[in-house]
Design an enzyme around this catalytic site. Structure first.
Site, PDB file in Angstrom:
ATOM      1  N   CYS A   1      18.430  53.266  -5.067  1.00  0.00           N
ATOM      2  CA  CYS A   1      17.096  52.710  -5.255  1.00  0.00           C
ATOM      3  C   CYS A   1      16.908  51.318  -4.660  1.00  0.00           C
ATOM      4  CB  CYS A   1      16.799  52.612  -6.757  1.00  0.00           C
ATOM      5  SG  CYS A   1      16.817  54.179  -7.625  1.00  0.00           S
ATOM      6  N   GLN A   2      17.940  50.509  -4.633  1.00  0.00           N
ATOM      7  CA  GLN A   2      17.768  49.080  -4.372  1.00  0.00           C
ATOM      8  C   GLN A   2      16.940  48.734  -3.134  1.00  0.00           C
ATOM      9  OE1 GLN A   2      20.547  50.526  -5.288  1.00  0.00           O
ATOM     10  NE2 GLN A   2      21.575  49.362  -6.897  1.00  0.00           N
TER      11      GLN A   2
END
Length: 428
Positions: A76-77
Protein backbone atom coordinates in the site's frame (compact mmCIF):
# COMPACT_ATOMS: atom_id res chain seq x y z
CA UNK A 1 -13.45 -28.97 -9.08
CA UNK A 2 -10.38 -27.74 -7.26
CA UNK A 3 -9.26 -24.13 -7.75
CA UNK A 4 -5.50 -23.78 -7.54
CA UNK A 5 -4.41 -20.31 -6.51
CA UNK A 6 -1.31 -18.25 -5.78
CA UNK A 7 -1.21 -15.81 -2.85
CA UNK A 8 1.27 -12.98 -3.51
CA UNK A 9 2.18 -10.23 -1.01
CA UNK A 10 0.26 -12.53 1.29
CA UNK A 11 0.78 -10.70 4.59
CA UNK A 12 -0.91 -12.84 7.22
CA UNK A 13 -3.38 -14.36 4.76
CA UNK A 14 -6.45 -12.12 4.91
CA UNK A 15 -7.17 -12.30 1.17
CA UNK A 16 -6.68 -16.07 1.22
CA UNK A 17 -9.22 -16.55 4.01
CA UNK A 18 -11.82 -14.47 2.18
CA UNK A 19 -11.17 -16.33 -1.08
CA UNK A 20 -11.41 -19.76 0.55
CA UNK A 21 -14.63 -18.82 2.36
CA UNK A 22 -16.24 -17.66 -0.88
CA UNK A 23 -15.23 -20.85 -2.69
CA UNK A 24 -16.62 -22.96 0.14
CA UNK A 25 -20.03 -21.34 -0.28
CA UNK A 26 -20.15 -22.80 -3.80
CA UNK A 27 -18.72 -26.14 -2.59
CA UNK A 28 -15.49 -25.57 -4.47
CA UNK A 29 -12.25 -27.05 -3.20
CA UNK A 30 -9.20 -24.80 -3.14
CA UNK A 31 -5.47 -25.38 -3.01
CA UNK A 32 -2.81 -22.75 -2.48
CA UNK A 33 0.07 -23.89 -4.69
CA UNK A 34 2.40 -20.99 -3.79
CA UNK A 35 2.43 -18.07 -1.38
CA UNK A 36 4.91 -15.21 -1.14
CA UNK A 37 5.60 -12.66 1.59
CA UNK A 38 8.83 -10.77 2.28
CA UNK A 39 8.13 -9.78 5.92
CA UNK A 40 9.51 -12.57 8.11
CA UNK A 41 7.25 -11.82 11.08
CA UNK A 42 4.17 -11.89 8.84
CA UNK A 43 5.42 -15.22 7.48
CA UNK A 44 5.50 -16.56 11.04
CA UNK A 45 1.82 -15.71 11.52
CA UNK A 46 0.93 -17.09 8.08
CA UNK A 47 2.68 -20.37 8.87
CA UNK A 48 0.88 -20.69 12.22
CA UNK A 49 -2.49 -20.52 10.47
CA UNK A 50 -1.95 -22.29 7.15
CA UNK A 51 0.81 -24.75 8.09
CA UNK A 52 2.98 -23.59 5.21
CA UNK A 53 5.90 -21.18 4.99
CA UNK A 54 5.50 -18.50 2.30
CA UNK A 55 8.36 -17.98 -0.10
CA UNK A 56 10.16 -14.65 0.23
CA UNK A 57 10.93 -11.86 -2.22
CA UNK A 58 8.71 -12.06 -5.32
CA UNK A 59 11.61 -10.86 -7.47
CA UNK A 60 13.40 -14.13 -6.73
CA UNK A 61 10.50 -16.44 -7.64
CA UNK A 62 10.99 -17.35 -11.28
CA UNK A 63 8.76 -20.40 -11.72
CA UNK A 64 5.25 -21.22 -10.55
CA UNK A 65 3.18 -24.40 -10.42
CA UNK A 66 0.13 -24.34 -12.68
CA UNK A 67 -2.65 -22.29 -11.11
CA UNK A 68 -6.09 -20.85 -11.89
CA UNK A 69 -6.37 -17.72 -9.76
CA UNK A 70 -3.96 -15.03 -8.61
CA UNK A 71 -4.49 -13.14 -5.35
CA UNK A 72 -2.30 -10.11 -4.70
CA UNK A 73 -2.64 -7.29 -2.20
CA UNK A 74 0.41 -5.49 -3.50
CA UNK A 75 1.94 -3.07 -0.98
CA UNK A 76 0.00 0.00 0.00
CA UNK A 77 2.69 2.52 0.92
CA UNK A 78 3.43 4.01 -2.51
CA UNK A 79 -0.22 4.92 -3.10
CA UNK A 80 -1.52 5.52 0.41
CA UNK A 81 -3.00 8.80 1.65
CA UNK A 82 -1.29 8.00 4.95
CA UNK A 83 2.21 8.21 3.48
CA UNK A 84 4.07 10.07 0.78
CA UNK A 85 2.45 9.51 -2.61
CA UNK A 86 5.54 8.33 -4.42
CA UNK A 87 3.88 5.89 -6.80
CA UNK A 88 5.81 4.08 -9.47
CA UNK A 89 8.93 6.16 -8.79
CA UNK A 90 9.37 4.21 -5.55
CA UNK A 91 10.90 0.73 -5.67
CA UNK A 92 7.82 -0.76 -4.06
CA UNK A 93 5.70 0.92 -6.70
CA UNK A 94 7.23 -1.34 -9.33
CA UNK A 95 5.90 -4.42 -7.57
CA UNK A 96 2.81 -4.18 -9.74
CA UNK A 97 5.04 -5.06 -12.63
CA UNK A 98 5.93 -8.28 -10.78
CA UNK A 99 2.20 -9.02 -10.76
CA UNK A 100 2.19 -8.32 -14.50
CA UNK A 101 5.11 -10.72 -14.98
CA UNK A 102 3.37 -13.52 -13.11
CA UNK A 103 0.19 -13.06 -15.14
CA UNK A 104 2.06 -12.93 -18.44
CA UNK A 105 4.13 -16.02 -17.74
CA UNK A 106 1.38 -18.17 -16.24
CA UNK A 107 -1.94 -16.99 -17.75
CA UNK A 108 -4.26 -17.92 -14.88
CA UNK A 109 -8.01 -17.71 -15.51
CA UNK A 110 -8.60 -14.81 -13.16
CA UNK A 111 -7.17 -12.53 -10.50
CA UNK A 112 -8.04 -10.28 -7.59
CA UNK A 113 -5.77 -7.34 -6.76
CA UNK A 114 -6.30 -5.13 -3.71
CA UNK A 115 -4.87 -1.70 -2.98
CA UNK A 116 -5.57 1.57 -1.17
CA UNK A 117 -8.15 4.07 -2.39
CA UNK A 118 -5.35 6.52 -3.23
CA UNK A 119 -4.61 4.38 -6.28
CA UNK A 120 -7.76 5.76 -7.92
CA UNK A 121 -6.62 9.38 -7.82
CA UNK A 122 -2.84 8.92 -7.81
CA UNK A 123 -1.16 11.02 -10.49
CA UNK A 124 -4.60 12.33 -11.52
CA UNK A 125 -5.81 8.81 -12.26
CA UNK A 126 -2.98 7.96 -14.63
CA UNK A 127 -1.51 5.28 -12.36
CA UNK A 128 -4.75 3.26 -12.28
CA UNK A 129 -5.22 3.71 -16.03
CA UNK A 130 -1.69 2.39 -16.55
CA UNK A 131 -2.40 -0.66 -14.42
CA UNK A 132 -5.68 -1.45 -16.20
CA UNK A 133 -4.09 -0.89 -19.61
CA UNK A 134 -1.25 -3.30 -18.80
CA UNK A 135 -3.71 -5.94 -17.60
CA UNK A 136 -5.84 -5.57 -20.72
CA UNK A 137 -2.77 -5.89 -22.92
CA UNK A 138 -2.27 -9.31 -21.34
CA UNK A 139 -5.74 -10.34 -22.52
CA UNK A 140 -7.70 -9.81 -19.31
CA UNK A 141 -11.02 -8.06 -19.04
CA UNK A 142 -10.89 -5.82 -15.98
CA UNK A 143 -13.44 -4.38 -13.55
CA UNK A 144 -12.78 -2.61 -10.28
CA UNK A 145 -14.72 -1.67 -7.17
CA UNK A 146 -14.09 0.98 -4.52
CA UNK A 147 -15.59 -0.40 -1.32
CA UNK A 148 -15.76 0.50 2.37
CA UNK A 149 -15.42 -2.27 4.95
CA UNK A 150 -18.06 -0.56 7.09
CA UNK A 151 -20.79 -1.48 4.59
CA UNK A 152 -19.95 -5.18 4.88
CA UNK A 153 -20.84 -5.70 8.53
CA UNK A 154 -17.36 -4.76 9.77
CA UNK A 155 -17.16 -1.63 11.97
CA UNK A 156 -14.15 0.00 10.32
CA UNK A 157 -13.99 2.94 7.92
CA UNK A 158 -11.61 1.36 5.41
CA UNK A 159 -11.98 2.19 1.71
CA UNK A 160 -10.00 0.00 -0.67
CA UNK A 161 -9.93 -0.72 -4.39
CA UNK A 162 -10.52 -4.28 -5.58
CA UNK A 163 -9.41 -4.98 -9.16
CA UNK A 164 -10.84 -8.13 -10.77
CA UNK A 165 -9.87 -9.72 -14.05
CA UNK A 166 -10.88 -12.72 -16.16
CA UNK A 167 -8.83 -13.97 -19.09
CA UNK A 168 -10.72 -13.04 -22.25
CA UNK A 169 -13.81 -11.63 -20.52
CA UNK A 170 -14.72 -8.53 -18.55
CA UNK A 171 -16.02 -9.57 -15.11
CA UNK A 172 -19.74 -9.07 -14.57
CA UNK A 173 -20.55 -7.86 -11.05
CA UNK A 174 -23.66 -6.92 -9.13
CA UNK A 175 -21.68 -5.07 -6.48
CA UNK A 176 -21.02 -1.43 -7.33
CA UNK A 177 -18.52 1.00 -5.88
CA UNK A 178 -19.70 2.41 -2.56
CA UNK A 179 -17.33 4.34 -0.30
CA UNK A 180 -19.86 4.41 2.53
CA UNK A 181 -20.05 7.09 5.20
CA UNK A 182 -17.25 9.65 5.18
CA UNK A 183 -16.63 9.29 8.91
CA UNK A 184 -17.89 7.70 12.09
CA UNK A 185 -20.34 10.54 12.79
CA UNK A 186 -22.12 10.15 9.44
CA UNK A 187 -22.08 6.37 9.78
CA UNK A 188 -23.80 6.67 13.13
CA UNK A 189 -26.59 8.68 11.52
CA UNK A 190 -26.93 6.76 8.24
CA UNK A 191 -26.46 3.18 9.54
CA UNK A 192 -25.32 1.86 6.16
CA UNK A 193 -25.19 -1.87 5.39
CA UNK A 194 -25.17 -3.53 1.96
CA UNK A 195 -26.42 -6.86 3.26
CA UNK A 196 -29.12 -8.34 5.44
CA UNK A 197 -27.13 -8.03 8.64
CA UNK A 198 -27.69 -4.99 10.83
CA UNK A 199 -24.95 -2.43 10.63
CA UNK A 200 -22.01 -3.16 12.90
CA UNK A 201 -20.45 -0.92 15.55
CA UNK A 202 -17.28 -0.98 17.61
CA UNK A 203 -19.06 -2.38 20.67
CA UNK A 204 -19.77 -5.54 18.65
CA UNK A 205 -16.06 -6.40 18.45
CA UNK A 206 -15.01 -5.63 22.03
CA UNK A 207 -13.69 -8.41 24.24
CA UNK A 208 -15.68 -9.02 27.41
CA UNK A 209 -12.68 -9.32 29.73
CA UNK A 210 -9.53 -7.93 28.11
CA UNK A 211 -6.21 -8.26 29.90
CA UNK A 212 -5.33 -5.55 32.39
CA UNK A 213 -2.19 -4.82 30.36
CA UNK A 214 -4.34 -2.90 27.85
CA UNK A 215 -5.69 -0.57 30.53
CA UNK A 216 -4.32 2.96 30.27
CA UNK A 217 -1.75 3.91 32.89
CA UNK A 218 -2.80 5.67 36.07
CA UNK A 219 -0.81 8.73 35.00
CA UNK A 220 -2.60 8.98 31.66
CA UNK A 221 -5.99 8.37 33.27
CA UNK A 222 -5.19 11.15 35.72
CA UNK A 223 -4.45 13.51 32.83
CA UNK A 224 -7.70 12.57 31.10
CA UNK A 225 -9.65 13.20 34.30
CA UNK A 226 -8.63 16.87 34.12
CA UNK A 227 -10.87 17.14 31.06
CA UNK A 228 -13.75 14.75 31.76
CA UNK A 229 -13.63 14.26 35.52
CA UNK A 230 -14.52 10.67 36.40
CA UNK A 231 -16.95 10.20 33.51
CA UNK A 232 -14.52 8.73 31.00
CA UNK A 233 -17.32 7.74 28.64
CA UNK A 234 -17.32 11.39 27.58
CA UNK A 235 -14.14 10.47 25.67
CA UNK A 236 -16.09 8.43 23.09
CA UNK A 237 -15.05 9.60 19.62
CA UNK A 238 -12.36 12.02 20.83
CA UNK A 239 -8.86 12.26 19.42
CA UNK A 240 -5.83 13.62 21.26
CA UNK A 241 -4.03 16.04 19.00
CA UNK A 242 -2.81 19.64 19.18
CA UNK A 243 -4.73 20.89 16.18
CA UNK A 244 -8.04 22.59 15.72
CA UNK A 245 -11.16 20.63 14.89
CA UNK A 246 -14.12 19.14 16.65
CA UNK A 247 -13.81 16.26 19.09
CA UNK A 248 -10.18 17.00 19.90
CA UNK A 249 -8.42 17.14 23.25
CA UNK A 250 -5.20 19.13 23.44
CA UNK A 251 -2.03 18.78 25.50
CA UNK A 252 -2.72 22.01 27.40
CA UNK A 253 -6.13 20.71 28.47
CA UNK A 254 -4.44 17.61 29.87
CA UNK A 255 -1.63 19.57 31.52
CA UNK A 256 1.09 17.55 29.80
CA UNK A 257 3.74 20.27 30.13
CA UNK A 258 2.22 21.80 33.23
CA UNK A 259 -1.28 22.67 34.37
CA UNK A 260 -2.95 25.58 32.59
CA UNK A 261 -5.49 28.07 33.86
CA UNK A 262 -8.92 28.34 32.22
CA UNK A 263 -7.75 31.56 30.57
CA UNK A 264 -4.62 29.91 29.18
CA UNK A 265 -6.64 27.01 27.77
CA UNK A 266 -9.18 29.38 26.24
CA UNK A 267 -6.39 31.46 24.69
CA UNK A 268 -4.64 28.47 23.09
CA UNK A 269 -7.92 27.08 21.76
CA UNK A 270 -8.73 30.48 20.24
CA UNK A 271 -5.23 30.73 18.79
CA UNK A 272 -5.36 27.40 16.93
CA UNK A 273 -8.89 28.18 15.75
CA UNK A 274 -7.96 31.58 14.30
CA UNK A 275 -4.35 31.43 13.13
CA UNK A 276 -5.15 29.86 9.77
CA UNK A 277 -7.58 32.57 8.71
CA UNK A 278 -6.65 34.15 5.41
CA UNK A 279 -6.32 37.60 6.93
CA UNK A 280 -3.18 36.35 8.70
CA UNK A 281 -1.66 34.63 5.65
CA UNK A 282 -1.94 31.35 3.76
CA UNK A 283 0.60 29.14 5.55
CA UNK A 284 -0.97 25.70 5.71
CA UNK A 285 -0.31 25.03 9.39
CA UNK A 286 -1.08 28.54 10.56
CA UNK A 287 1.09 31.61 10.82
CA UNK A 288 2.80 32.94 13.92
CA UNK A 289 0.80 35.97 15.04
CA UNK A 290 1.79 39.28 16.58
CA UNK A 291 0.29 40.54 19.83
CA UNK A 292 -1.81 43.01 17.84
CA UNK A 293 -3.18 40.26 15.60
CA UNK A 294 -3.99 38.09 18.61
CA UNK A 295 -5.93 40.93 20.25
CA UNK A 296 -8.35 40.94 17.29
CA UNK A 297 -9.86 37.67 18.55
CA UNK A 298 -8.66 37.45 22.19
CA UNK A 299 -8.41 40.83 23.86
CA UNK A 300 -7.86 39.78 27.48
CA UNK A 301 -6.50 42.42 29.87
CA UNK A 302 -3.92 39.87 31.12
CA UNK A 303 -2.95 38.67 27.63
CA UNK A 304 0.77 39.39 28.01
CA UNK A 305 0.87 37.55 31.35
CA UNK A 306 -0.93 34.57 29.79
CA UNK A 307 1.52 34.48 26.88
CA UNK A 308 4.55 34.70 29.18
CA UNK A 309 3.26 31.81 31.29
CA UNK A 310 2.62 29.63 28.23
CA UNK A 311 6.08 30.40 26.86
CA UNK A 312 7.62 29.26 30.13
CA UNK A 313 5.58 26.03 30.16
CA UNK A 314 6.47 25.24 26.56
CA UNK A 315 3.00 25.40 25.04
CA UNK A 316 3.91 28.51 23.06
CA UNK A 317 7.00 29.67 21.21
CA UNK A 318 8.09 33.15 20.14
CA UNK A 319 9.45 33.84 16.66
CA UNK A 320 10.53 37.43 15.94
CA UNK A 321 7.88 38.94 18.24
CA UNK A 322 5.26 36.56 16.87
CA UNK A 323 3.66 33.66 18.70
CA UNK A 324 2.76 30.13 17.66
CA UNK A 325 1.54 27.13 19.67
CA UNK A 326 3.90 24.19 19.95
CA UNK A 327 1.72 21.70 18.09
CA UNK A 328 2.05 18.16 16.89
CA UNK A 329 0.81 14.64 17.38
CA UNK A 330 1.20 13.73 21.01
CA UNK A 331 3.00 10.59 22.07
CA UNK A 332 0.14 9.34 24.20
CA UNK A 333 -0.87 5.78 24.94
CA UNK A 334 -4.02 6.47 22.92
CA UNK A 335 -4.46 9.03 20.16
CA UNK A 336 -8.12 8.26 19.40
CA UNK A 337 -10.89 6.89 21.59
CA UNK A 338 -13.34 5.01 19.39
CA UNK A 339 -17.06 5.58 19.76
CA UNK A 340 -18.53 2.17 20.65
CA UNK A 341 -21.78 3.12 18.90
CA UNK A 342 -20.09 3.89 15.60
CA UNK A 343 -17.20 2.62 13.45
CA UNK A 344 -13.45 2.70 13.89
CA UNK A 345 -11.16 4.90 11.88
CA UNK A 346 -8.95 3.04 9.39
CA UNK A 347 -6.49 0.66 11.02
CA UNK A 348 -2.91 1.33 9.93
CA UNK A 349 0.32 -0.48 10.67
CA UNK A 350 1.75 2.56 12.45
CA UNK A 351 -1.00 3.41 14.90
CA UNK A 352 -3.32 0.42 15.41
CA UNK A 353 -1.71 0.02 18.85
CA UNK A 354 -2.77 3.54 19.84
CA UNK A 355 -6.50 3.22 19.27
CA UNK A 356 -8.48 3.21 22.48
CA UNK A 357 -11.93 2.63 23.85
CA UNK A 358 -13.69 3.34 27.13
CA UNK A 359 -15.37 0.18 28.41
CA UNK A 360 -17.20 0.08 31.74
CA UNK A 361 -15.85 3.61 32.28
CA UNK A 362 -12.25 2.35 32.02
CA UNK A 363 -10.00 3.89 29.31
CA UNK A 364 -7.87 1.27 27.56
CA UNK A 365 -6.19 0.42 24.27
CA UNK A 366 -7.98 -1.92 21.92
CA UNK A 367 -6.48 -5.39 21.90
CA UNK A 368 -4.90 -7.22 18.94
CA UNK A 369 -7.91 -9.56 18.89
CA UNK A 370 -10.22 -6.58 18.61
CA UNK A 371 -8.09 -5.26 15.73
CA UNK A 372 -8.46 -8.67 14.09
CA UNK A 373 -12.23 -8.45 14.47
CA UNK A 374 -12.16 -4.97 12.91
CA UNK A 375 -10.59 -6.69 9.89
CA UNK A 376 -13.12 -9.51 9.89
CA UNK A 377 -10.71 -12.27 10.94
CA UNK A 378 -12.30 -15.23 12.73
CA UNK A 379 -11.56 -15.64 16.42
CA UNK A 380 -9.74 -18.91 15.78
CA UNK A 381 -7.15 -17.09 13.67
CA UNK A 382 -3.83 -17.28 15.53
CA UNK A 383 -2.26 -13.86 16.07
CA UNK A 384 1.46 -13.24 16.46
CA UNK A 385 2.48 -13.70 20.09
CA UNK A 386 4.22 -10.30 20.10
CA UNK A 387 1.56 -7.59 20.31
CA UNK A 388 3.67 -5.06 18.42
CA UNK A 389 3.97 -7.37 15.43
CA UNK A 390 0.30 -8.35 15.66
CA UNK A 391 -0.87 -4.71 15.57
CA UNK A 392 1.39 -3.95 12.60
CA UNK A 393 0.28 -7.01 10.67
CA UNK A 394 -3.40 -6.33 11.22
CA UNK A 395 -3.00 -2.69 10.21
CA UNK A 396 -1.40 -3.86 6.97
CA UNK A 397 -4.01 -6.52 6.29
CA UNK A 398 -7.25 -6.60 4.31
CA UNK A 399 -10.82 -6.92 5.53
CA UNK A 400 -11.64 -10.60 5.12
CA UNK A 401 -15.41 -10.08 4.79
CA UNK A 402 -15.04 -7.69 1.85
CA UNK A 403 -12.80 -10.10 -0.08
CA UNK A 404 -15.27 -12.90 0.63
CA UNK A 405 -18.23 -10.94 -0.75
CA UNK A 406 -16.30 -9.66 -3.79
CA UNK A 407 -15.21 -13.19 -4.75
CA UNK A 408 -18.72 -14.55 -4.16
CA UNK A 409 -20.04 -11.88 -6.52
CA UNK A 410 -17.40 -12.74 -9.12
CA UNK A 411 -18.15 -16.49 -8.99
CA UNK A 412 -21.92 -15.96 -8.94
CA UNK A 413 -22.00 -13.81 -12.07
CA UNK A 414 -19.23 -15.39 -14.17
CA UNK A 415 -19.82 -19.13 -13.91
CA UNK A 416 -19.31 -19.98 -17.59
CA UNK A 417 -16.28 -17.73 -17.96
CA UNK A 418 -14.57 -19.22 -14.90
CA UNK A 419 -15.84 -22.78 -14.74
CA UNK A 420 -17.14 -23.64 -18.22
CA UNK A 421 -20.13 -25.99 -18.26
CA UNK A 422 -19.65 -26.97 -14.64
CA UNK A 423 -22.68 -26.34 -12.41
CA UNK A 424 -21.87 -24.58 -9.16
CA UNK A 425 -23.73 -25.30 -5.95
CA UNK A 426 -25.72 -22.49 -4.34
CA UNK A 427 -25.74 -20.19 -7.39
CA UNK A 428 -28.80 -17.97 -7.09
Amino acid sequence: MKIKFVDLFAGIGGIRIGFERAAKRFELETECVLSSEIDKKACETYALNFKEEPQGDIHEITSFPEFDFLLAGFPCQPFSYAGKQQGFGDTRGTLFFEVERVLRDNRPKAFLLENVRGLVTHDKGRTLKTIISKLEELGYGVSYLLLNSSTFGVPQNRVRIYILGILGSKPKLTLTSNVGAADSHKYKNEQISLFDESYATVKDILEDSPSEKYRCSDEFIGQLSKVVGNNFELLHGYRLIDYRGGNSIHSWELGIKGDCTKEEIEFLNQLIANRRKKIYGTHQDGKALTLEQIRTFYNHDQLEVIIKSLLQKGYLREEENKFNPVCGNMSFEVFKFLDPDSISITLTSSDAHKLGVVQNNVPRRITPRECARLQGFPDDFILHSNDNFAYKQLGNSVTVKVVEKVIEDLFQNNVNELFGQMKLANVV
